[in-house]
Enzyme design. Sequence first.
Site, PDB file in Angstrom:
ATOM      1  N   THR A  46       0.818  -1.214   0.000  1.00  0.00           N
ATOM      2  CA  THR A  46       0.000   0.000   0.000  1.00  0.00           C
ATOM      3  C   THR A  46       0.852   1.264   0.000  1.00  0.00           C
ATOM      4  O   THR A  46       0.427   2.300  -0.531  1.00  0.00           O
ATOM      5  CB  THR A  46      -0.959   0.010   1.203  1.00  0.00           C
ATOM      6  OG1 THR A  46      -0.234  -0.295   2.394  1.00  0.00           O
ATOM      7  CG2 THR A  46      -2.049  -1.022   1.022  1.00  0.00           C
ATOM      8  N   TYR A 109     -12.887  -1.097   3.733  1.00  0.00           N
ATOM      9  CA  TYR A 109     -14.153  -0.406   3.428  1.00  0.00           C
ATOM     10  C   TYR A 109     -15.384  -1.286   3.640  1.00  0.00           C
ATOM     11  O   TYR A 109     -16.342  -0.870   4.282  1.00  0.00           O
ATOM     12  CB  TYR A 109     -14.178   0.186   2.008  1.00  0.00           C
ATOM     13  CG  TYR A 109     -15.359   1.104   1.789  1.00  0.00           C
ATOM     14  CD1 TYR A 109     -15.352   2.402   2.281  1.00  0.00           C
ATOM     15  CD2 TYR A 109     -16.503   0.659   1.141  1.00  0.00           C
ATOM     16  CE1 TYR A 109     -16.445   3.229   2.119  1.00  0.00           C
ATOM     17  CE2 TYR A 109     -17.602   1.474   0.986  1.00  0.00           C
ATOM     18  CZ  TYR A 109     -17.578   2.763   1.475  1.00  0.00           C
ATOM     19  OH  TYR A 109     -18.665   3.575   1.320  1.00  0.00           O
ATOM     20  N   TYR A 135      -2.175  -9.410   6.321  1.00  0.00           N
ATOM     21  CA  TYR A 135      -1.814  -8.031   6.670  1.00  0.00           C
ATOM     22  C   TYR A 135      -2.974  -7.393   7.421  1.00  0.00           C
ATOM     23  O   TYR A 135      -4.045  -7.198   6.862  1.00  0.00           O
ATOM     24  CB  TYR A 135      -1.474  -7.254   5.394  1.00  0.00           C
ATOM     25  CG  TYR A 135      -1.049  -5.816   5.582  1.00  0.00           C
ATOM     26  CD1 TYR A 135      -0.699  -5.295   6.831  1.00  0.00           C
ATOM     27  CD2 TYR A 135      -0.987  -4.961   4.486  1.00  0.00           C
ATOM     28  CE1 TYR A 135      -0.306  -3.977   6.984  1.00  0.00           C
ATOM     29  CE2 TYR A 135      -0.587  -3.642   4.623  1.00  0.00           C
ATOM     30  CZ  TYR A 135      -0.253  -3.153   5.878  1.00  0.00           C
ATOM     31  OH  TYR A 135       0.134  -1.836   6.018  1.00  0.00           O
ATOM     32  N   ARG A 140      -6.503   1.547   8.545  1.00  0.00           N
ATOM     33  CA  ARG A 140      -6.810   1.803   7.136  1.00  0.00           C
ATOM     34  C   ARG A 140      -7.997   0.977   6.635  1.00  0.00           C
ATOM     35  O   ARG A 140      -8.715   1.418   5.742  1.00  0.00           O
ATOM     36  CB  ARG A 140      -5.586   1.509   6.258  1.00  0.00           C
ATOM     37  CG  ARG A 140      -4.494   2.568   6.376  1.00  0.00           C
ATOM     38  CD  ARG A 140      -3.317   2.247   5.470  1.00  0.00           C
ATOM     39  NE  ARG A 140      -2.334   3.306   5.508  1.00  0.00           N
ATOM     40  CZ  ARG A 140      -2.278   4.328   4.656  1.00  0.00           C
ATOM     41  NH1 ARG A 140      -3.180   4.435   3.696  1.00  0.00           N
ATOM     42  NH2 ARG A 140      -1.335   5.248   4.754  1.00  0.00           N
ATOM     43  N   LYS A 164       1.586  -9.704   8.917  1.00  0.00           N
ATOM     44  CA  LYS A 164       2.124  -8.361   9.133  1.00  0.00           C
ATOM     45  C   LYS A 164       1.130  -7.661  10.044  1.00  0.00           C
ATOM     46  O   LYS A 164       0.015  -7.310   9.624  1.00  0.00           O
ATOM     47  CB  LYS A 164       2.289  -7.612   7.816  1.00  0.00           C
ATOM     48  CG  LYS A 164       2.804  -6.183   7.985  1.00  0.00           C
ATOM     49  CD  LYS A 164       2.842  -5.430   6.660  1.00  0.00           C
ATOM     50  CE  LYS A 164       3.276  -3.977   6.880  1.00  0.00           C
ATOM     51  NZ  LYS A 164       3.198  -3.178   5.619  1.00  0.00           N
ATOM     52  N   ILE A 206       8.040  -5.275   8.314  1.00  0.00           N
ATOM     53  CA  ILE A 206       7.908  -4.701   6.973  1.00  0.00           C
ATOM     54  C   ILE A 206       7.703  -3.220   7.205  1.00  0.00           C
ATOM     55  O   ILE A 206       6.670  -2.792   7.727  1.00  0.00           O
ATOM     56  CB  ILE A 206       6.758  -5.329   6.175  1.00  0.00           C
ATOM     57  CG1 ILE A 206       7.077  -6.801   5.881  1.00  0.00           C
ATOM     58  CG2 ILE A 206       6.533  -4.569   4.869  1.00  0.00           C
ATOM     59  CD1 ILE A 206       5.968  -7.561   5.195  1.00  0.00           C
TER      60      ILE A 206
END
Length: 291
Positions: A46, A109, A135, A140, A164, A206
Amino acid sequence: MKELFGTGVALVTPFNEDNTVDFQGLERLVNFQIDNGVNYLVVLGTTGEPATLTAEEKEQVKATIIKVNNGRLPLVIGIGGNNTMNVVNEIKTSDLSAFCAILSVSPYYNKPTQEGIYQHFKAISEASPLPVILYNVPGRTGRNFEPKTILRLANDFENIVAVKEAAGDMLQAMRIIQNKPADFMVISGDDMIALPMVLAGGVGVISVIGQGLPKDFSAMIQYGLDKNIDEANKLQYKIMDSIDYIFEECNPSGIKALLNKLNVCKNNVRLPLVAASFELQQKIDNFVENY
């Protein structure tokens, strides 16, 4: 999957003033990581702004990184989204021969239930010829990927090999580490608590800041893995302010401002993101000059 130990960096996609992809900047960025001790590279995560890249640009970015890297470091590819069928189709139709794993973000979303998240990654696991890194980044996505769901996937699918974890919650990370299968890896996705997560049993990070300060950040994580706590803490406190700065406005605007100061690439981003403000660029410039 020893390739995933240590410091991976989520590469930005450099842009020129005219909004085209800056492939020379991308080449400098990749070499900067390799020359300064990073362990692996994450392509089109991202932080690389893939949401604003065309399909053709994504292929060009991948090809450039593969060519410049020339097999020197392991590569991880970001393939994720909130349409499960599209993600599965991309995995099935992509040439993944240059990559050692897929990093796939939890659906954003839509805000699925934990069962929906489980079924999404079940479909990805069944489609993927490569190991899969889950992840979790609820800031987000709008939905936390709960430890029970992560652990359920880790136990049910052999090719789901890591998470992650970027909730910024040390207790949550520790719960996953406490109860995970022996060979399942917990990777920090939060630069500020990457070292504490490694000391608690994680395998690395990461990182975003890692691509701006690759030598010291990679050394810090390696000190943590080696349980050399004093040396790790020295670097943690040396680096900390820069982590605040690069996330002060938005990612990757902040890290691109730092890379701009280092003459690695320009600070341009694509809308709806905007470049770091003058005030933030000044703070980052001052940090680098006094580092």
